[in-house]
Design a protein around this motif. Sequence first.
Motif, PDB file in Angstrom:
ATOM      1  N   ASN A  14      -7.778  64.158  67.825  1.00  0.00           N
ATOM      2  CA  ASN A  14      -8.049  63.111  68.812  1.00  0.00           C
ATOM      3  C   ASN A  14      -7.468  63.575  70.144  1.00  0.00           C
ATOM      4  O   ASN A  14      -6.252  63.659  70.307  1.00  0.00           O
ATOM      5  CB  ASN A  14      -7.409  61.791  68.360  1.00  0.00           C
ATOM      6  N   THR A  28     -12.570  50.693  64.078  1.00  0.00           N
ATOM      7  CA  THR A  28     -13.191  50.369  62.794  1.00  0.00           C
ATOM      8  C   THR A  28     -14.687  50.619  62.811  1.00  0.00           C
ATOM      9  O   THR A  28     -15.335  50.654  61.777  1.00  0.00           O
ATOM     10  CB  THR A  28     -12.950  48.886  62.457  1.00  0.00           C
ATOM     11  N   LYS A  29     -15.233  50.793  64.026  1.00  0.00           N
ATOM     12  CA  LYS A  29     -16.676  50.906  64.151  1.00  0.00           C
ATOM     13  C   LYS A  29     -17.022  52.322  64.596  1.00  0.00           C
ATOM     14  O   LYS A  29     -16.465  52.818  65.586  1.00  0.00           O
ATOM     15  CB  LYS A  29     -17.129  49.902  65.223  1.00  0.00           C
ATOM     16  N   TYR A  30     -17.897  52.961  63.847  1.00  0.00           N
ATOM     17  CA  TYR A  30     -18.356  54.301  64.229  1.00  0.00           C
ATOM     18  C   TYR A  30     -19.538  54.128  65.181  1.00  0.00           C
ATOM     19  O   TYR A  30     -20.603  53.671  64.785  1.00  0.00           O
ATOM     20  CB  TYR A  30     -18.767  55.096  62.992  1.00  0.00           C
ATOM     21  N   LYS A  63     -12.642  63.720  61.859  1.00  0.00           N
ATOM     22  CA  LYS A  63     -13.024  64.767  60.898  1.00  0.00           C
ATOM     23  C   LYS A  63     -13.992  65.749  61.539  1.00  0.00           C
ATOM     24  O   LYS A  63     -13.898  66.955  61.349  1.00  0.00           O
ATOM     25  CB  LYS A  63     -13.657  64.137  59.653  1.00  0.00           C
ATOM     26  N   GLU A  64     -14.953  65.216  62.309  1.00  0.00           N
ATOM     27  CA  GLU A  64     -15.935  66.080  62.963  1.00  0.00           C
ATOM     28  C   GLU A  64     -15.267  67.011  63.973  1.00  0.00           C
ATOM     29  O   GLU A  64     -15.576  68.179  64.058  1.00  0.00           O
ATOM     30  CB  GLU A  64     -16.964  65.232  63.741  1.00  0.00           C
ATOM     31  N   ARG A  65     -14.357  66.436  64.765  1.00  0.00           N
ATOM     32  CA  ARG A  65     -13.805  67.182  65.896  1.00  0.00           C
ATOM     33  C   ARG A  65     -12.499  67.896  65.570  1.00  0.00           C
ATOM     34  O   ARG A  65     -12.142  68.871  66.228  1.00  0.00           O
ATOM     35  CB  ARG A  65     -13.606  66.235  67.077  1.00  0.00           C
ATOM     36  N   HIS A 102     -12.471  56.989  65.700  1.00  0.00           N
ATOM     37  CA  HIS A 102     -12.862  56.664  64.328  1.00  0.00           C
ATOM     38  C   HIS A 102     -12.569  57.854  63.414  1.00  0.00           C
ATOM     39  O   HIS A 102     -12.729  59.006  63.820  1.00  0.00           O
ATOM     40  CB  HIS A 102     -14.352  56.317  64.278  1.00  0.00           C
ATOM     41  N   ARG A 103     -12.132  57.559  62.180  1.00  0.00           N
ATOM     42  CA  ARG A 103     -11.713  58.683  61.310  1.00  0.00           C
ATOM     43  C   ARG A 103     -12.842  59.671  61.035  1.00  0.00           C
ATOM     44  O   ARG A 103     -12.604  60.861  60.847  1.00  0.00           O
ATOM     45  CB  ARG A 103     -11.083  58.170  60.015  1.00  0.00           C
ATOM     46  N   THR A 104     -14.080  59.194  61.045  1.00  0.00           N
ATOM     47  CA  THR A 104     -15.208  60.116  60.847  1.00  0.00           C
ATOM     48  C   THR A 104     -15.308  61.089  62.028  1.00  0.00           C
ATOM     49  O   THR A 104     -15.555  62.281  61.850  1.00  0.00           O
ATOM     50  CB  THR A 104     -16.530  59.321  60.729  1.00  0.00           C
ATOM     51  N   ARG A 105     -15.084  60.574  63.233  1.00  0.00           N
ATOM     52  CA  ARG A 105     -15.149  61.423  64.417  1.00  0.00           C
ATOM     53  C   ARG A 105     -13.986  62.427  64.433  1.00  0.00           C
ATOM     54  O   ARG A 105     -14.158  63.577  64.825  1.00  0.00           O
ATOM     55  CB  ARG A 105     -15.171  60.535  65.668  1.00  0.00           C
TER      56      ARG A 105
END
Length: 225
Positions: A127, A152-154, A122-124, A117-120
Amino acid sequence: MNSRLIFKQICTLCANHEGGELSLCPACLADLPWHSAPQCPQCAIPTDGSICGSCLSATPYFDASYALFAYDYPLDRLLQHYKYQETLHLAHTFATLLSNQVAPKQHIDLIIPMPMHRTRIKERGFNQALEIARLVAKQNNIKLDYTSAIRTKYTPPQASLAFKDRIKNMRGAFNCHGNLQGFSIAIVDDVMTTGASLNELAKTLKQAGASHVECWVIARTLPKS
Ligand SMILES: [Zn+2]
Ligand SMILES: [Zn+2]
């Protein structure tokens, strides 16, 4: 540049010997928990070589699974280190091992890394599956596709959930906007635990037309005997 200069570094595990092209010395490499026991061809858990009970009772959407290692010490540490501390040279190690042991035996048109997920991301910052997939695709001259399938699902980290919740948690987690009609696809991921996310992605890829989907993972969590 002389490639010997690029890879001439010390062993990632023992730091006593030269690591060579894999960044691991031959002794440490031999000591890794290789997953070579007879196993279920569909999900790679140890069996006498036949399809396991859970694949028989609920057939996964993926057709086959290959895991280089059991998710045990010290491989678990290596993967965690790779995932969180960005020891990116290990992407080369894992990709080369997948290329040597798994890729030549299969007929694959497309490699798809487990989407994050794009939020993850950003965090890490990266990929971890994509970095390995990119190299495996290049080494085997197979097309890489990291844009058709998206997450699509965080979702919370799967490790914090019970088995049934992992399956529920993954439902509808992916979206595929490409046409994968007739493609034979290998999903590349770092760790396979219950297989819930690989199964959900395989389902999404089959709905997009894929004719065959298999999982290529670095390590598989295995039941303790
Ligand atoms: Zn070593
Ligand atoms: Zn199975």
